[in-house]
Design a protein around this motif. Structure first.
Motif, PDB file in Angstrom:
ATOM      1  N   ASN A 589       0.835  -1.212   0.000  1.00 57.61           N
ATOM      2  CA  ASN A 589       0.000   0.000   0.000  1.00 57.61           C
ATOM      3  C   ASN A 589       0.868   1.258   0.000  1.00 57.61           C
ATOM      4  N   ALA A 590       1.950   1.260   0.784  1.00 56.97           N
ATOM      5  CA  ALA A 590       2.828   2.429   0.837  1.00 56.97           C
ATOM      6  C   ALA A 590       3.533   2.645  -0.492  1.00 56.97           C
ATOM      7  N   ILE A 591       3.973   1.540  -1.135  1.00 60.55           N
ATOM      8  CA  ILE A 591       4.651   1.666  -2.438  1.00 60.55           C
ATOM      9  C   ILE A 591       3.686   2.217  -3.483  1.00 60.55           C
ATOM     10  N   GLN A 592       2.460   1.712  -3.482  1.00 65.83           N
ATOM     11  CA  GLN A 592       1.472   2.192  -4.459  1.00 65.83           C
ATOM     12  C   GLN A 592       1.059   3.644  -4.198  1.00 65.83           C
ATOM     13  N   ALA A 593       1.228   4.126  -2.964  1.00 62.34           N
ATOM     14  CA  ALA A 593       0.892   5.518  -2.657  1.00 62.34           C
ATOM     15  C   ALA A 593       1.965   6.492  -3.129  1.00 62.34           C
ATOM     16  N   MET A 594       3.130   5.966  -3.559  1.00 63.83           N
ATOM     17  CA  MET A 594       4.230   6.838  -4.013  1.00 63.83           C
ATOM     18  C   MET A 594       4.677   6.431  -5.411  1.00 63.83           C
ATOM     19  N   PRO A 626       0.274  11.117  -0.896  1.00 64.69           N
ATOM     20  CA  PRO A 626      -0.699  12.208  -0.717  1.00 64.69           C
ATOM     21  C   PRO A 626      -1.410  12.175   0.623  1.00 64.69           C
ATOM     22  N   GLY A 627      -1.265  11.094   1.397  1.00 62.34           N
ATOM     23  CA  GLY A 627      -1.955  11.027   2.676  1.00 62.34           C
ATOM     24  C   GLY A 627      -3.393  10.548   2.521  1.00 62.34           C
ATOM     25  N   LEU A 628      -4.109  10.547   3.648  1.00 60.58           N
ATOM     26  CA  LEU A 628      -5.497  10.074   3.686  1.00 60.58           C
ATOM     27  C   LEU A 628      -6.433  11.246   3.488  1.00 60.58           C
ATOM     28  N   ALA A 629      -7.327  11.114   2.495  1.00 61.97           N
ATOM     29  CA  ALA A 629      -8.287  12.179   2.223  1.00 61.97           C
ATOM     30  C   ALA A 629      -9.318  12.258   3.343  1.00 61.97           C
ATOM     31  N   PRO A 630      -9.945  13.437   3.539  1.00 58.66           N
ATOM     32  CA  PRO A 630     -10.996  13.553   4.569  1.00 58.66           C
ATOM     33  C   PRO A 630     -12.119  12.538   4.335  1.00 58.66           C
ATOM     34  N   ARG A 635     -13.401   4.989   7.302  1.00 59.82           N
ATOM     35  CA  ARG A 635     -13.918   3.837   6.531  1.00 59.82           C
ATOM     36  C   ARG A 635     -12.803   2.930   6.030  1.00 59.82           C
ATOM     37  N   LEU A 636     -11.566   3.203   6.448  1.00 61.49           N
ATOM     38  CA  LEU A 636     -10.410   2.539   5.857  1.00 61.49           C
ATOM     39  C   LEU A 636     -10.412   1.041   6.127  1.00 61.49           C
ATOM     40  N   PHE A 637     -10.881   0.606   7.291  1.00 58.41           N
ATOM     41  CA  PHE A 637     -10.803  -0.802   7.681  1.00 58.41           C
ATOM     42  C   PHE A 637     -12.134  -1.525   7.504  1.00 58.41           C
ATOM     43  N   ARG A 638     -13.042  -0.962   6.712  1.00 55.03           N
ATOM     44  CA  ARG A 638     -14.298  -1.648   6.406  1.00 55.03           C
ATOM     45  C   ARG A 638     -14.087  -2.595   5.227  1.00 55.03           C
ATOM     46  N   PRO A 639     -14.767  -3.733   5.218  1.00 55.36           N
ATOM     47  CA  PRO A 639     -14.591  -4.659   4.081  1.00 55.36           C
ATOM     48  C   PRO A 639     -15.114  -4.045   2.788  1.00 55.36           C
ATOM     49  N   PHE A 640     -14.378  -4.323   1.708  1.00 60.59           N
ATOM     50  CA  PHE A 640     -14.714  -3.915   0.339  1.00 60.59           C
ATOM     51  C   PHE A 640     -14.598  -2.407   0.127  1.00 60.59           C
ATOM     52  N   PHE A 641     -14.017  -1.672   1.065  1.00 59.50           N
ATOM     53  CA  PHE A 641     -13.765  -0.242   0.827  1.00 59.50           C
ATOM     54  C   PHE A 641     -12.338  -0.081   0.312  1.00 59.50           C
ATOM     55  N   THR A 642     -12.194   0.555  -0.823  1.00 55.35           N
ATOM     56  CA  THR A 642     -10.882   0.753  -1.427  1.00 55.35           C
ATOM     57  C   THR A 642     -10.859   2.074  -2.181  1.00 55.35           C
ATOM     58  N   THR A 643      -9.672   2.662  -2.285  1.00 56.83           N
ATOM     59  CA  THR A 643      -9.470   3.878  -3.090  1.00 56.83           C
ATOM     60  C   THR A 643      -8.710   3.569  -4.375  1.00 56.83           C
ATOM     61  N   ASN A 670      -2.747  10.613   9.159  1.00 51.00           N
ATOM     62  CA  ASN A 670      -1.832  11.419   8.358  1.00 51.00           C
ATOM     63  C   ASN A 670      -0.658  11.855   9.222  1.00 51.00           C
ATOM     64  N   ARG A 671       0.488  12.037   8.586  1.00 55.79           N
ATOM     65  CA  ARG A 671       1.671  12.480   9.312  1.00 55.79           C
ATOM     66  C   ARG A 671       1.500  13.919   9.791  1.00 55.79           C
ATOM     67  N   SER A 672       2.214  14.264  10.846  1.00 59.05           N
ATOM     68  CA  SER A 672       2.080  15.612  11.423  1.00 59.05           C
ATOM     69  C   SER A 672       2.563  16.685  10.469  1.00 59.05           C
ATOM     70  N   ASP A 673       3.512  16.360   9.567  1.00 63.84           N
ATOM     71  CA  ASP A 673       3.991  17.356   8.603  1.00 63.84           C
ATOM     72  C   ASP A 673       3.161  17.370   7.331  1.00 63.84           C
ATOM     73  N   CYS A 674       2.009  16.624   7.313  1.00 66.10           N
ATOM     74  CA  CYS A 674       1.085  16.612   6.170  1.00 66.10           C
ATOM     75  C   CYS A 674       1.776  16.152   4.889  1.00 66.10           C
ATOM     76  N   ARG A 675       2.743  15.227   5.010  1.00 69.10           N
ATOM     77  CA  ARG A 675       3.453  14.722   3.829  1.00 69.10           C
ATOM     78  C   ARG A 675       3.386  13.202   3.811  1.00 69.10           C
ATOM     79  N   GLY A 676       2.179  12.665   3.815  1.00 65.73           N
ATOM     80  CA  GLY A 676       2.014  11.228   3.742  1.00 65.73           C
ATOM     81  C   GLY A 676       1.189  10.687   4.890  1.00 65.73           C
ATOM     82  N   ALA A 677       1.125   9.342   4.967  1.00 62.44           N
ATOM     83  CA  ALA A 677       0.312   8.666   5.976  1.00 62.44           C
ATOM     84  C   ALA A 677       1.202   7.742   6.805  1.00 62.44           C
ATOM     85  N   THR A 678       0.701   7.381   7.999  1.00 63.29           N
ATOM     86  CA  THR A 678       1.402   6.476   8.908  1.00 63.29           C
ATOM     87  C   THR A 678       0.430   5.374   9.336  1.00 63.29           C
TER      88      THR A 678
END
Length: 706
Positions: A589-594, A626-630, A635-643, A670-678
């Protein structure tokens, strides 16, 4: 029975308050109103005076500009007249020799000067040499250097029709009009607040001058005609301006209007009086006005001390042909009559307000007395009740207004208080007990309901997913078994002839195995107790390194930098394959986000609760995507939910289920510096449900379902 404790001085206090309320508008509001009206009227009156002098300045300026136009157009008309050409020698002679019939020219120029009411009218050749004058004694000199800069503009057919304003020295005036020299010498009069100046006499001249070309029959310029007015000590000119701006009877209250022309800061012509019969010619303007008008080029519209009195004044800068500020035009009128009228109006208004205040105060005091006497009687009744006289009442009052009705209601209230006080106390105690009991019941019921609701929702989801996955596994495993059997039969039947398609057969084997693994993962949530792997004591840092090896082919295709900060020392209780499955899912997931590259940071550390009852290790997977959108995080850990466009929405849900099976958990933010997700994974050294974890097969892989 005690209602409330009323001070003995309440009656006096109410009386004083009522008197204060009655007199407050008179003693405070009225004076403030008078002050506000006085300030407003003063400001408005000043604005009216300034508006008046501004309009006066506009009239004076309009007349002054009209004089410039008339001098220019008059001189232009004479220069273009046939009579002037006739008075001259034939154009050839004038053009070739620069001469003319002096007597004829003088007669024509003298007549034109009287018609135009000019101070001088001169004729020069195209070379600047004198040809004729309206006076007998001039000109004898060439065109002054100060006027020669107007020649190129005058020789043009589209030259200015308006005269120009110029400042000339004594020599230039001596060259063009020596008869005007006596008007130039103006002694400077010491003036209060004027700028320092070492001069004692003003010898310069302010002249309105027009230079126009004279054309012959063929249209050639054969001469230049110069005409103008000297403004120094030109009393008729300034008096005419004053009569136009301030005609007789135009100013009320016996105020006087004045007008002045300044050369720099010196009055060269004015109708302001220094004494009874002496004009203030030679006096100077204050340095404040000089700096603003001549220095800053602004128009002065304000009060100003003029010679010996205050005037509502307007000063406007005067510009010469080169655009330089050489003097000022002034109009104004005496302020004293208007000031006296304004003070008289304020005094009359103050007297009127004082009379109104006196009458109003008398009525207000009488009205206040009619109010505080019944209030005082009601206060005494309440004091008697407080002292133990439960049957004390106000009784009937002479007043038939609202106060009388209030006294009657007070008596009724005192009667009702005795009857209701005990009943209210008893009911209040009973109600408090019931409310407290019902509140406890509701809190307990609410907590049970929330817990049951959460369990029900989770059970329904798991049941639905279990039924679905079991059905899918059953329907898919049969075709998988048939496909695998046929592949084995093809290899056995073809024998050595299968070598050309050995790669394709291997690919089919891999895809069949992949389908079997997917079905197995689904069955892990359909029957979690049957498909859980063995729990091992794992080194989290080593497991992370092993997982990185498995995704190395994906990292090789990107520009992602991997930063490892592996500091965990606590072992974790987990199934090795399942923990690798969770970590690999987060890495992918992290590789696909970058897709454009970035930094993948892997951080491990130990953790424990405050009482050390639980401990373990934690893994943080941080990307610079890009981090997690609002709205996505909840809903991230619900089944069948994907971006993702090609995702199935089960990866994070399955990972969460695996972690919760062993007592762990996963969070995303989201990271505190708003540059990605954790994504943070928390694992236990000792799992919470070891029995369920040990119920699976020995190799951690479930068997096939037929």
């Amino acid at each position: 029975m005690t209602l409330w404790r009323t001070p003995r001085w309440l009656a006096t206090s109410v009386r004083n308050k009522l008197l204060a309320m009655a007199l407050l508008p008179l003693l405070v509001v009225f004076p403030l109103l008078v002050l506000a009206i006085a300030v407003w009227s003063n400001i408005t009156y000043d604005r009216l005076l300034i508006t008046k002098v501004r309009s006066d300045l506009a009239v004076a300026r309009g007349y002054f500009d009209q004089v410039l136009i008339e001098v220019g157009s008059g001189t232009r008309g004479v220069a273009g007249s046939q009579r002037l050409l006739s008075a001259m020698q034939p154009p050839e002679k004038v053009h070739n020799k620069g001469q003319a019939d002096v007597a004829a020219l003088r007669e024509r120029l003298s007549e034109a000067r009287r018609e135009l009411r000019l101070d001088f009218l001169l004729l020069y050749g195209t070379d600047g040499q004198p040809l004729g004058s309206a006076e007998n004694d001039g000109p004898h000199a060439a065109l002054p250097m100060a006027l020669q800069r107007l020649v190129p503009e005058a020789r043009q057919d589209s030259g200015p029709r308006s005269a120009r304003l110029m400042r000339l020295d004594t020599m230039a005036i001596a060259q063009i009009a020596p008869q005007l020299l006596p008007r130039l010498h103006i002694p400077l009069v010491p003036t209060r607040n004027a700028a320092p100046d070492a001069r004692t006499t003003e010898d310069r001249a302010m002249v309105v001058i027009s230079l126009q070309p004279v054309h012959d029959a063929s249209g050639q310029v054969v001469a230049l005609l110069a005409g103008g007015l000297l403004l120094n000590q030109n009393l008729d000119f300034i008096d005419h301006i004053n009569r136009i701006v301030y005609p007789e009877g135009s100013l009320p209250f016996d105020s006087e209007g004045t007008a002045t022309l300044f050369l720099d800061d010196v009055r060269i012509t004015t109708n302001v009086r220094l004494f009874q019969d002496q004009r203030a010619i030679g006096t100077r303007v204050s340095q404040t006005v000089r700096d603003r008008v001549l220095g800053g080029g602004q128009t002065w519209l304000d009060r100003a001390f003029v010679v010996n009195d205050w005037y509502v004044s307007a000063y406007d800068p005067l510009l010469d042909a080169a655009g330089q500020r050489i003097g000022m035009l002034y109009v104004g009128y005496l302020e004293a009559p208007f000031r006296l009228v304004r003070l008289a109006m304020i005094g009359v208004m103050g007297l009127i307000f004082l009379a109104v205040m006196a009458v109003s105060a008398w009525f207000s005091v009488r009205w206040a007395r009619s109010i505080f006497k019944p209030v005082q009687q009601m206060n005494l009744t309440m004091q008697r009740v407080e002292d133990g006289e439960n049957r004390a009442r106000v009784g009937a009052l002479p007043a038939r207004d609202e106060l009388g009705a209030l006294a009657s209601h007070l008596d009724q209230l005192l009667d009702a208080i005795d009857e209701k006080t005990h009943a209210l106390q008893r009911w209040g105690e009973e109600l408090d007990g019931k409310v407290a009991e019902r509140t406890r019941e509701l809190e307990a019921s609410n907590a049970s309901l929330q817990l049951a609701q959460q369990q029900l929702v989770k059970s329904e989801k798991l049941a639905a997913i279990g039924q679905l996955t079991a059905s899918i596994a059953h329907e898919i495993n049969n075709p998988i078994a048939v496909m695998q059997g046929n592949l084995d039969l093809m290899r056995e039947t073809l024998g050595g002839h299968s070598r050309p398609v050995q790669g394709e057969l291997r690919l089919l084997d891999e895809q069949v195995e992949r389908m079997r693994i997917i079905v197995t993962q689904l069955l892990q949530y359909a029957r979690p107790t049957e498909y859980a792997g063995y729990v091992e004591s794992l080194d989290l840092n080593r497991t992370v390194d092993d997982s990185l090896v498995l995704v190395a082919h994906l990292l090789a295709q990107t520009r992602i930098e991997v930063v490892r900060e592996l500091q965990a020392r606590q072992p974790v209780g987990f199934n090795r394959q399942e923990l690798q499955q969770v970590i690999i899912n987060l890495l992918i997931n992290a590789i696909q986000a970058m897709p454009e590259g970035g930094t993948l940071r892997l951080v491990t550390a130990d953790w424990c609760t405050e009482d050390s009852a639980m401990r373990g290790a934690e893994l943080s997977v941080q990307d610079t995507g890009p981090g997690l959108a609002p709205g996505v995080q909840e809903r991230l850990f619900r089944p069948f939910f994907t971006t993702k466009n090609d995702g199935n929405g089960l990866g994070l849900w399955i990972s969460q289920g695996l972690l919760e099976r062993y007592g762990g958990g996963i969070t995303a933010e989201n990271r505190s510096d708003c540059r990605g997700a954790t994504f943070s994974v928390r694992l236990l050294t000792e799992p919470r449900a070891p029995d369920a974890a040990r119920a699976g097969t020995h190799d951690g892989r479930p068997g096939a379902i037929a």
